[in-house]
Structures are given as structure tokens and as C-alpha cells.
Design a protein around this motif. Sequence first.
Motif, PDB file in Angstrom:
ATOM      1  N   GLU A 236       0.811  -0.838   0.057  1.00 53.79           N
ATOM      2  CA  GLU A 236      -0.132  -0.058  -0.093  1.00 53.79           C
ATOM      3  C   GLU A 236       1.004   1.205  -0.063  1.00 53.79           C
ATOM      4  N   ARG A 267      -5.761 -11.564  -5.909  1.00 55.97           N
ATOM      5  CA  ARG A 267      -6.015 -10.248  -6.077  1.00 55.97           C
ATOM      6  C   ARG A 267      -7.789 -10.512  -6.426  1.00 55.97           C
ATOM      7  N   ARG A 268      -8.781  -9.765  -5.350  1.00 53.33           N
ATOM      8  CA  ARG A 268     -10.538  -9.658  -5.337  1.00 53.33           C
ATOM      9  C   ARG A 268     -10.868  -8.175  -5.416  1.00 53.33           C
ATOM     10  N   GLY A 269     -11.556  -7.742  -5.376  1.00 57.28           N
ATOM     11  CA  GLY A 269     -12.236  -6.877  -6.001  1.00 57.28           C
ATOM     12  C   GLY A 269     -11.347  -5.343  -4.895  1.00 57.28           C
ATOM     13  N   ASP A 270     -11.977  -6.346  -3.688  1.00 58.83           N
ATOM     14  CA  ASP A 270     -11.980  -5.532  -2.229  1.00 58.83           C
ATOM     15  C   ASP A 270     -10.005  -6.193  -2.391  1.00 58.83           C
ATOM     16  N   GLY A 271      -9.417  -5.820  -3.043  1.00 60.66           N
ATOM     17  CA  GLY A 271      -7.725  -6.239  -3.373  1.00 60.66           C
ATOM     18  C   GLY A 271      -7.094  -7.432  -2.610  1.00 60.66           C
ATOM     19  N   TRP A 272      -6.060  -7.531  -1.997  1.00 56.79           N
ATOM     20  CA  TRP A 272      -5.197  -8.710  -1.658  1.00 56.79           C
ATOM     21  C   TRP A 272      -5.893  -9.432  -0.518  1.00 56.79           C
ATOM     22  N   THR A 273      -6.623 -10.221  -0.573  1.00 55.26           N
ATOM     23  CA  THR A 273      -7.358 -10.754   0.180  1.00 55.26           C
ATOM     24  C   THR A 273      -7.746 -11.885   0.265  1.00 55.26           C
TER      25      THR A 273
END
Lengths: 425, 425, 425, 425
Positions: A236, A267-273
Motif C-alpha cells: 500500500e 487479488r479480488r475486487g476488495d484487494g489482496w485478500t
Amino acid sequence: MERAAGTGLPPDSRSKLQARFKQIRSLTEALVEPLSDADASVQSMPDASPSKWHLAHTTWFFETFIAREFLPGYQVFDARFAYLFNSYYEAQGQRLARASRGVLTRPTLEVVRAYRAHVDAALLEAIAELPAKAIELVELGCQHEQQHQELLLTDILHLFSLNPLEPCVWQARPREAGHRPEGLDWVAGRAGLARIGDAGAGFGFDCEGPRHDTWLAPHALATRLVTNAEWLDFIEDGGYRNPSLWLSDGWAWIKQGDIQAPLYWRRRGDGWTRQFGLDGASGLDGAAPVAHISYYEAEAYARWAGARLPTEAEWESAAEGFEPWEGNFLDSAGPARPMAARGDGLRQMYGDLWEWTGSAYLPYPGFRPAGGAVGEYNGKFMSGQFVLKGGSCATPRGHVRASYRNFFYPHQRWQFTGLRLAKDL
Amino acid sequence: MERAAGTGLPPDSRSKLQARFKQIRSLTEALVEPLSDADASVQSMPDASPSKWHLAHTTWFFETFIAREFLPGYQVFDARFAYLFNSYYEAQGQRLARASRGVLTRPTLEVVRAYRAHVDAALLEAIAELPAKAIELVELGCQHEQQHQELLLTDILHLFSLNPLEPCVWQARPREAGHRPEGLDWVAGRAGLARIGDAGAGFGFDCEGPRHDTWLAPHALATRLVTNAEWLDFIEDGGYRNPSLWLSDGWAWIKQGDIQAPLYWRRRGDGWTRQFGLDGASGLDGAAPVAHISYYEAEAYARWAGARLPTEAEWESAAEGFEPWEGNFLDSAGPARPMAARGDGLRQMYGDLWEWTGSAYLPYPGFRPAGGAVGEYNGKFMSGQFVLKGGSCATPRGHVRASYRNFFYPHQRWQFTGLRLAKDL
Amino acid sequence: MERAAGTGLPPDSRSKLQARFKQIRSLTEALVEPLSDADASVQSMPDASPSKWHLAHTTWFFETFIAREFLPGYQVFDARFAYLFNSYYEAQGQRLARASRGVLTRPTLEVVRAYRAHVDAALLEAIAELPAKAIELVELGCQHEQQHQELLLTDILHLFSLNPLEPCVWQARPREAGHRPEGLDWVAGRAGLARIGDAGAGFGFDCEGPRHDTWLAPHALATRLVTNAEWLDFIEDGGYRNPSLWLSDGWAWIKQGDIQAPLYWRRRGDGWTRQFGLDGASGLDGAAPVAHISYYEAEAYARWAGARLPTEAEWESAAEGFEPWEGNFLDSAGPARPMAARGDGLRQMYGDLWEWTGSAYLPYPGFRPAGGAVGEYNGKFMSGQFVLKGGSCATPRGHVRASYRNFFYPHQRWQFTGLRLAKDL
Amino acid sequence: MERAAGTGLPPDSRSKLQARFKQIRSLTEALVEPLSDADASVQSMPDASPSKWHLAHTTWFFETFIAREFLPGYQVFDARFAYLFNSYYEAQGQRLARASRGVLTRPTLEVVRAYRAHVDAALLEAIAELPAKAIELVELGCQHEQQHQELLLTDILHLFSLNPLEPCVWQARPREAGHRPEGLDWVAGRAGLARIGDAGAGFGFDCEGPRHDTWLAPHALATRLVTNAEWLDFIEDGGYRNPSLWLSDGWAWIKQGDIQAPLYWRRRGDGWTRQFGLDGASGLDGAAPVAHISYYEAEAYARWAGARLPTEAEWESAAEGFEPWEGNFLDSAGPARPMAARGDGLRQMYGDLWEWTGSAYLPYPGFRPAGGAVGEYNGKFMSGQFVLKGGSCATPRGHVRASYRNFFYPHQRWQFTGLRLAKDL
């Protein structure tokens, strides 16, 4: 990525060795148990080998260096296997090119299992009678097979990571996202004259010795490994986009491969989750140590954090107070994965993840390669690679020790690699 | 392949610095004197740069870090040159890709000479008035230009080596084949605690420090460099065909490039009897030290000879008794070439050829990169390279010192590289 | 990219040939006049050759096939040039690798000019006496040199296009942006049996014959070439982003090279408003024909426009009514560039730009390669390339004819290439 | 390498189509019967696909274009398969990169068989009710699957050819070395106006039409294919070492790949005496037609033989008198292999081997790609490839016709390719 010649006969009695041989050979087969013939045959990249090849190559080692040399009347299982399953022993003749291991759909997994059974039977019967020289080679073969157990796991993980279906080798309790790690502290290391390298008490590869003096500058080590949550902070903060954090070769490597995160992060829509592992895809656990990073990434992170990587000697010196068989290691077939640090003081020295050091893999003063064909190597890989210490969750328990030197190229990251920070005092 | 930030202002008075600046700038131009516009513009490989680029880049360094920063009213010669002649300073903005330096047929050699004159005039006038910080940068710029003098020579040699006409940069007395070298002896080095690294008395690059303790095992160094005649013995003994002598990466490198001899050796009907140099093609002098070899070759030779390469610390410790400005160095434009050793005891420590060490180029304990844009680097290259010591016949006299760390990748050999053997005692 | 063997002696008298020889040789030198030694020596890509190489290679052709064969007592200028300046005539022995032409900083441009003068003097004196077979070869050499005149221009344009300084070979009245082209009409072509190929009246390359019958389906040709303004419409309509418009190989090519516009278009803040040419950078003239496009681009544009490319036979049949020496051709050294169409009916058939046809470059029925070394070729290039017709603004006037077959790979676009639409009726 | 859009509904009644659908789907499964899961999963090169992928992709075609479009309530087997098993239909969305098909060890062969059964059941039940548009697509899907049957065989042959164990897919009577072929005669073809292309009577791919006139020069075709014995003569005469026989691209190809014989020939101590096939390794039958040769090789052989390759129109014109379902075709799972010619006159026109023509794969006059997603292609491949005619021993009987246009790049040779000579009259 393999080592060979050992020195010194371990104190195991022959019956202990026999038991150990059986246990190790069985574990390898248990690791392959969930795999189909196809899973075990495909080569996902030149650095990796098919599981079937690992099964056969470790067997070839026992057959070539022990059964054919020391067992009178031993019947070779299939003479063509010498060509197929030699890895890099030039003295053992021609061999299949490394990148072609994936074309071997034949022999099938079943035939390879039969090959294993054939060699196992011959050896188990013979262990009681073998000369000391051969017993040493059995021990070496066991160590060699343990190395391949870890490679087998990392290679199958790599293959499955490329499959859009995200196959899961072993079911496990799902990992959850969002944990925060414990705080990170520092522990001063020993400074001044230190003695490192194989002390000769047990088994050791030739490259671990000779034991020798070295001089340590004042320094401190972080109490635990760097975590996923901390790595997210690095990302980040633009860690992968700031050239001043990177070695020149490392910057070229991330540009060329469009590298933006550790190897198995998703990675998903909400970032590296999400992350992918031997237990399939799951949430990214912030408290667990970050895994599957290259030396370049580890080094860049350390610079970002105002720290550096430990040297091999610093690490080895600090490891002296720990028992190398304690830690998060591989005990049985299952979803090896690194775990969040627990407890106080210096921890996670053994197990969880191989720790990149800032030391190049080079010979120790007075190093002499072991003699004979099995000792052809180790020294042969002494350029361009960095040392890793401590073993990982995919390393069979009991396989490593303080002097153990693992080594990979700075761009490689399909192994269970992580980092611990160090700093000058 | 370049270094930047220095620390500490040298004791030269300003007028001495002015003289030194003029002398160094003139030598660069003298080196280019025999070249045509085309010779100075072509890039022979991505590792090499055109002479014209060296002329301009060293000037860009003075313009960017001194003239533009410290000279009020300084008129930039051509604003577009910042893009063309920046090497790798990320903080200085966009730049032409390294491998594209050869497309710059414009600006012409004449324009680049005018660029040099423009910047020289501005700086020479200003040296008397510059603040200390800028004076430090002038010294750094001089050191930087000396590095490029050597690169300029090795790059032009590489270009001419590819031309079937075998152009000769400078006429010289022809070298003759057939000499035999003096005998090779050994001198024991110091063992135990030693102190190496930049002592801070004069100029030094950031990577040379901090000065620190290290521990040396008992060892000896060969009294002179390995010679062409000895290398011929290695070749005739099958050195390039025996995989057990080579590092794994080295063996792949010689196979892939069909390497059979040092870079500029030439084969005739009667074998390896010729070599190519800045004085064109001539006989291979058996008594002269073997040059233009890679680390892989040096390391294989040492193994063949039952020896090894010295470590950086061993070399530096042994170099203490020698004056770094004595030896076969570059004094003026001419056919730099290594010469046969003469005299007794340890010799050829400085000059003749850069000596490969077995030490990886890594940071010293406590290393901190110099601050600011010029200090962006050195540390940035600390992976995958090996250290070379002592300077060569193409190094400007006075440029090196015991703590000087040159570094190249193990496959590179277009520099004036050679080897000295070492052994454990 | 070169052709050789011709057939049939042209009707020129010997004195006319002598004049023609002088004129052609002089034009080549005039083309190189604005270039520095460096400009003339650098090779910008493997497909291109240095100007100096063109100067020397065309001379080598005359020396090898005429002077050495037919001039008693001819003194070879430099025996080593045979190796340096042979292009691909296997029968003429070893030669420098094509991609290495750029290392030849020596011989210098001056020496190459002397080489030209040496061979010219010998030939001019001899033309009056040469046997008919040699006269044929002189004519062939002249044709060959004309081909290299065009290549010389396109190669130097390519080199300068890579230089951020945007060098200008020849000053010219600046081109202005914003023009709109004349309307595009269609002219029906002949259908049914047609006869194409070299009729044997004048000079022709072997691949242009034999003259033969072919069958044409009903079709029409566009009255002029596609223009820059129309190409902008294609871009703005997403032409480079829509895979359904592209050949599979073409789509891979634009993805791999990130191709978004013709080769020498330049983007500014306000879009594709500039172009680069032999007259440097200037505005993009909307009325001028679009140039420097690949076959893939031409074919995609035609599909987008609901049309197709003409076949070679359609083009050749339509060209019959035109004089091949009228049009926008190269008459003297200067900034060759394509011009907006003027007038009525079918136009721009000759000159301006080579027109991509939809026909593969393959042998005509009954094709036989010319005999001897000069006739080694043409046929040799008959796979994977497409035919272009009509010549360009960089083609020497008088060089082309209806049967002339130029050919390039579908991805190549550094030549003066354009397109004319065709459609089925 | 695949074709799509067909035109025109075949006259088969629905029940005939149902039977045909079953027969074709069954044959595909029979072809895979001898393969292990691993055999069916490995990708041996980017040009080839795993057998499992062929099984699934052909099923995906029926599911995507028919079941999902026309069967109300159809339950998709696994939604992720659309991504895994799309080949190149851009309109059908994202897809797995072609070269990554070999990582799909999952789904297993068993799951893919279940996928087939699922789609088969849905379609078989529905055929009686489908609208005409869907019936056309079923026919197209059958044709498509037949194409993949041949690819499946050639791909598995390629994989096994790389395995040092020389696996045999189907046992067969061993081939013997040493036969001599029958004599080779010539048959004059039709000259003048001819009509070729799809006549529209049955099924045809879009690229086979429109039917159109073309003009044939006087010529003759060889009565049979070139044989192994004749190819040996070519090799022994230095065919692979003489650059004057080769296209320029072809010569570069044989040099770069060190090509010295057809793809599956094997050298022993006594020369080229063995070959590899679907029946494993066996003797090289001199009377059988030479197979697995590239266009470059075919063209060089023809030049060596003083002949040339036929054009597509010559071949198609000559094929008119033959029944396209007679010949050595694939009828059932087994070791497809080309056989020696028998009988009189023109023979082997259909079956045995695909015959390279000298014609580039380009659109016929008036060609329009079929509409809709299935018709996305064929036209898309029209650059750089050559046409092959007549089908092979691995082509399902009944699949080809005179107008059928197969196409490959000139270097490709893992298909069952051969050559027939032609000459001008």
C-alpha cells in the motif's frame, strides 16, 4: 536444487536406520497419495519437476549408488530408468533434459510405485549386511529423499496454482483474513568471534563445513518473521512501484514479470485478500508470516523497513540456543502452511519458512567437495545464489540443523520462503 | 556498471583539483582521438556503450550535479541531453534505454566535443568559488570519469574485436608468441583478525566502507597472475570439456556460447596462437597474464590447478604493503596491455589485470548508501556479482586503492580481467 | 530484400548504358551526401542495413560479377570486402552475418567512397568493350543498385526515427495537419481472362515471368490510396482494439508490439497529429496517403471498410493503361514523401506508395530461376511474403513496371507501403 | 488449427444425424481408450493440445452453441469449463492461454468423460426437436469433432515421440525396412478454364467457397506420393546440406533446428532405418510414402527432383474423378499409418497423407466469412500458411472432399503430411 555428499556415519544402529528408511520412504508415498496420474506427471515450469519424477529419482539414487554397487545379484528394475531419472550427476552418464521431465507420461505412476517397492525390498533386506560405506550412502539417500519431499510439495503447489479450478491437495480449516500480527521486537545477537559450520556430530552435507571462525559486527535480529499484514503495508505504500527500494536486477525482474505481490497472493475486487496453498484458496491471514517471496522482494522490504536481512553467520549464531527439531515442520502428509508466531523472544527460527539471508552461497574456508559420484556436487552451485536457513513447514522434521545451507537464485520464490529482519547496532 | 557517491573531501587544494580536472578531461579526449565518428557511435552489445556516449555521459554528470546546481546563470548546453546521457539515475528522470545508445548518430562526435568544452569552461572558471559540497562532487565526477575511461577502452576493444578487418587503435611493438612465464610461488597471507574497507583517509566510494574487522583463515596467495602459457595447458588438458571442473552455471554458459578460450584469443591452423587487443591482432605471449576471462573460467582454472580464488579480504589484506599507484596502469592514450610479471615476491597486485575474487559483491557490515541523487547507487548492484580487485592496465593510474571494489557478473569478460590463485594452508 | 537475375539485354546502346550507369551511381552518392560517417555506419535493426553497406554492397556486385569476371588485369580493391559486402549469395562464399553489418565502423565512409570510385573507373572504361553477357550484368547491376537506393532511404529513415533528436535528412516545406482527402470512388476492373507477367520487351527480373493467362472475377478498385484522415477514422473507431478485424497473426503482432498507429505517426497531447519522415517531424497531412503500414494493418483496415485488398493480377491488369514512369517517384536526393491524389479516375497507380496486394509472393506458372550466381535468387524468397505493386516516392523513376513484384513479410512496414481498396462486383 | 462455420444443412434426416453424432462421439472416445490420465493431460508443445482438452473442447462446442442456445432448461455441466475449453472464439469471452492447456491435470479424464456423457445425453434427446438452425450447428459440431479426432492422434503421437521409452499406442504388425516403391509416372492434368471450390451439394466450410473459375496452365501430376526410399536418396545426395535447394526461410529453419530428416525418422548405427508412429518404433518402409515433412522440406525435395508442388487448383481439378470416401482413412481406433501405393494411374489422391500444395491459404474470390460466433473464423488464418489437400490416414473417412482446404505454416510437420510432385508441360 539438490545436494549430495554427506560425511560421517550417523550413530543410528542399523535397525534404527531401517526404521528410518521405511518411515521416510512411506512419507514420500503418502505425499503423493491425493494425486492423480496426471497431477504426478505434469511439469509446470523448468524449475519444477513432476511428483512422479521425484518418486523415481529418489529411488534411482538408492538403486544406483547402493543396490547396484553393494548388492550382489541385484536385478535392475528397468535399465532405461538410469537415463530418465538421473538429475545432474554428470559422472552417471547421459540424462533426460531437465525441462523435458514433463513428457514422461510413461512410466505410469503405478509403475513408478512398483519401482519403489522393488528397490525398497532389496534395500530393506540388505541393510543388516551392508558395509559401512554403503550405510553412509543409505543415510545420505534418506537425507536426499527428505529434500525431495519438500520439493515435491512446492512443485505440486506450483502446478495447482496455475489451474483456474484452484485444486486443493488437502482439505484444511479455512484461513481467515484480517488478523493482525503480534508486535515486532529486536534481540541483540552475539558480536565478535563466532564459530559456525558443521561441528561433525551428526549428518551434514559437505558444504556445511568445515567449522570455522568468523567475526560478527554488533547487530540485532527481529523476534519473528515478517507477516502478511506488514507486507500489505509495504504494498500500500507503493513498495512495488518505487525503484529506489530495489536492487537493479530486482527492479528489472518485477518490471519484466509485472510482479505486484507474493507468488500465491490473489487479488479480488476488495484487494489482496486471498492466497493459494496446499489447502486450496483461502483468506489471507494477516498474522501469518508472508511466504513465497523472492530474495529481491525480501531485500526491498527490508530496505523499506529501514532494516536489512541477517547474514548467514548471524542467523546461525543466533540459532545455537534452539533445538532444530522443534518448530512448524512436516510430520505427515497434509496442508503444510506457515503459522503466526506465538510466545516470547526470538521465535520461528526453525520451521515455518526458509529465511533469506543476505549471504551468497559460497564455499566456507577450507571447503573440499566430498569424493566420489555422490559427492560430485553442492560446490557446483556456488555462484549467483543466496543462502536460506531454518527449514519450513514443508521440511520434514529433523532434517535441518543450524549449519544447514539451503540456496536459491534471488528471483525464485516457489519454495516456502520468508524473511526475518536484522539491523546493525 | 558504474559507481557514484563518494564521501569526504580530498585534501587537494582547489588549484590542484583544477589541474586534476583538466588532466582527466583531457585524457578522455585523447583516448577518443584515434576514433572516427562511426567508431565512437556504434554500440557493439548491450553491456557496452559507444565512446561518444561515455564522452557525453561523464559531461552530463558534471553538468547535472554541479553546473546546474551550483553555477548561477549556467546555460544548459542542450536540454535534451539529459534524456540521452543519463545512465541509470532514476531520480534524474526518464532516459534512453541502455541498449539503444547506439542509435545516437546525432549528436555527432563534434557536437559532443563542443558539449565537453562548454561544461569544462563553466566548471574551470567556477572551481575557485564552489562551495565545499560542490567540490566534493567535482572530485566524485573525476573519479566517475576515470571509471568511464576504462570502460571506454574496453568497449572500443570489444567493437573492434567484432570487425573482420581487425582494426588497430594504437600501433605497438608486436607481441610475440612462445614465451614461458617465470615460476609460480606462494606467499602466506595474514591469518586471524584483519581490518579491511575504506579507512577514510582519501576518496572512497560508499561501498568501500565502513572499515571493519574480518577473520582470515590461514592461506597463501600466488606470487603472480596466471599466464597465457599456463592457460594453454589448461585448454590442452581438456579444461573446457570437463564438466567436473565447472560451476553448474558456468558449464551451461560455455555450452550455450560454445566458449573454448579467453574472449580475444584467435585460433589459426596451428592452434591458439594469436590474440586481439587495442594494438590489433598479434602473437599470443605465453609469459603475459591471461586476460579477458570470466569468473566461471577463472574458477574452473583454479579448480583444475588444485587451488582456489582469493577472497576479497585476503587480497585486500595482502595489498596493504603495496603502493596503489605503482604498477602497469593507464598513464596516457595508448595500447594498454597486461605485461609479464618481473621481480620477486608478491607482484602484480596493482595494475595489469583486475583480479577475480571468490567474494560476492555484497554490503559491508554497517553499509549505508551515500545520500542524494549521486548516492543513489552502488548498493543497487549488490546481487549476483563478484568482486575484482587491484585495477588493470586500462585503469587510470591513481584511481584504485586496496579497498576499491570493482564488480561484474560471473559471465562477463570484456573487461581486463585475470586471476591469481590462492590456497588454504 | 533484394532481387537478382534479369533476362534479356535492354535495347540501350552502350553509350546510353554508360550514361545510365553514371547517373545511377551518382544518385546513390547524392543520397548519402547529408549523412555523417556514423549515420552511414549504424544498423538500426536486423532488417535494415547501414548506408555504407548499401554503398559498398552495390559496388561489390559490379566488382564480383563483372570486373573480376570480365576485366582482364582488374585489380581487386580489397580482397576482404568480398566477405564484408556479400549479401546472401551462397555461391559467393562466406559472408558477414546480416545482423552484424553495424559493427563495420571500418572501412570508413571515405574508404567506401574510394572503393566506389575504383570500381566505377574500371567499369566506365570497359563498357565499350564488354561482351554482351557482361553488358546484361551491368544492366542488372544498375537495377540492383536502384533497389538499394530505395532501401537506403528507408533504412536511414528508420535509424533517424529512433533518435529522440528527430534528425532531418533534408529540409522541406513543413507538412500541415488537418487536410481532408478528396472523395473515394470505384472503377470496375476487367473480368475474365487476362494476361499478366513480364512481356519481355525490356528488363525484367526472373520472378516477373513467364507471362501467362489468369482469370479475373468481377471487381472494382478504389480510385486512390487510403489517406491519413481515413486512417484516423479507423483508429478512432477502435480499429486497433477490435480482434474481429484482424488476422490471427496480425492480432498477435499488434498485441506483442503494442501497435496503435502507423510506424512513423507521433502522438502529442492532442492525439495523432505528427509524423516523422526524411524531412524530420511535421504535421500529419490528412489528405496524403497513409504510409508505413504492415500487411496486417492494411488488411484489417480493408475489412473495417467493408472492402478487401486487390489481388496482384487485378492490380496489374488495371495498371496496363498507365505509363510506369509517371508518378511521384525519386528523381534526385531529397525528402521523398507521398502526396495527396489529384485529378480524376484511377490514380496513384505508380509512385507514392507500394500497394499491398492480397496475393502471396509465389512463382508464376512455368517459373524458372535465372541461371548462374546472380540468378541464385528471387525464387528463394517465395514463402510467407505478400506482393506489393507500383513503386513509391522513394523508388527511382523508371525502375518499376506493371509486372514488377516487390515482396515483404506481413509484419514489415519500414518501407513506403500503403493500400488501395478493392471490392467484388 | 481449427475451422468453424459451415453453410447449408446436410440432407441427412434427423435420425441419421443422431446416429452420425453417436458414431463420431464414440470414435473420439475410442481413440483415447489406450491413454492414461497422464497421457491425456500433458501438452508436448504449444502447437499441440492434450487429448483431454480435445475431448472437452469438442464437447464445449456442442454445449456452447447448441445446448445453451437451443435447449430450454439445459443445466451447464460446470460453468468454469467455458474458460478452460474455449479455443480461440474471441466472441465467447476470455480463455486459457493456448500454451497453458497442459496445466489442467484437473478436471481429470474421468470428469471430462462425464462432461461428454452429460452433453451427449442432452443433445441426443433433443435432436428430434431442434430447429433447423441448430441442426446445422450439430452438423458443424460433428465436422469440428472430426477435425479434432485427427489432431488428437497427431498430438498424442508427438507426445509419445518425445518419450525415450517409445510408447506404442496400438500394437500393429511391424513395418519392415528395405522395400522399394513402384515406379513413378506422370498424368497430364486439365489445362485452361476450370471451376473449383465448394459446389454447395453437401457440407462445406466457408473458406471452401465460393465456387469460381480459375485458369490452369498445362501440367502433369505424379501418379503417387513420394516414398521413404526416394527421400533417403535425397538425404544421401546431400539434400539437407545444399542451400541452393531451399527457400531462404527453410534454410534458416533447418539450420536453427538442426533438421536432417523427417520428424519421426530415427537414426541407428546403420543410418536412417527406423521410424516412430502410433504403433511405436519400427523399420522404415521404403515403399510407404514419406510422412511428417514440412512445406520447406517438400519444396526442397521437389526442386531437387526437378519438379514442383501442385497448386491447389491443379490438385482439386485432378481429384474430380475420385470418390472422396475411398482411400486409406481412419475408420476406427488403431495405428493409422500411410501405405504404399497400389494399382495404376493417379492414386493416393484421398487418404494416406495430406498433400502440400504450392498455394498459399488465401480467400477465394468473393469469399465472405460465415456469420455468427461459430463463423468467426477460417478467414482469420489467411496469412503465412499453405494449403494441403486430400486427407490422411488419420482423417475420419467421409470428412474430406475435393474442395476441402487444410492449412498449416510451412515449418509445421507433426501432422500426417506428404507430397506429390507436379511439373509444367
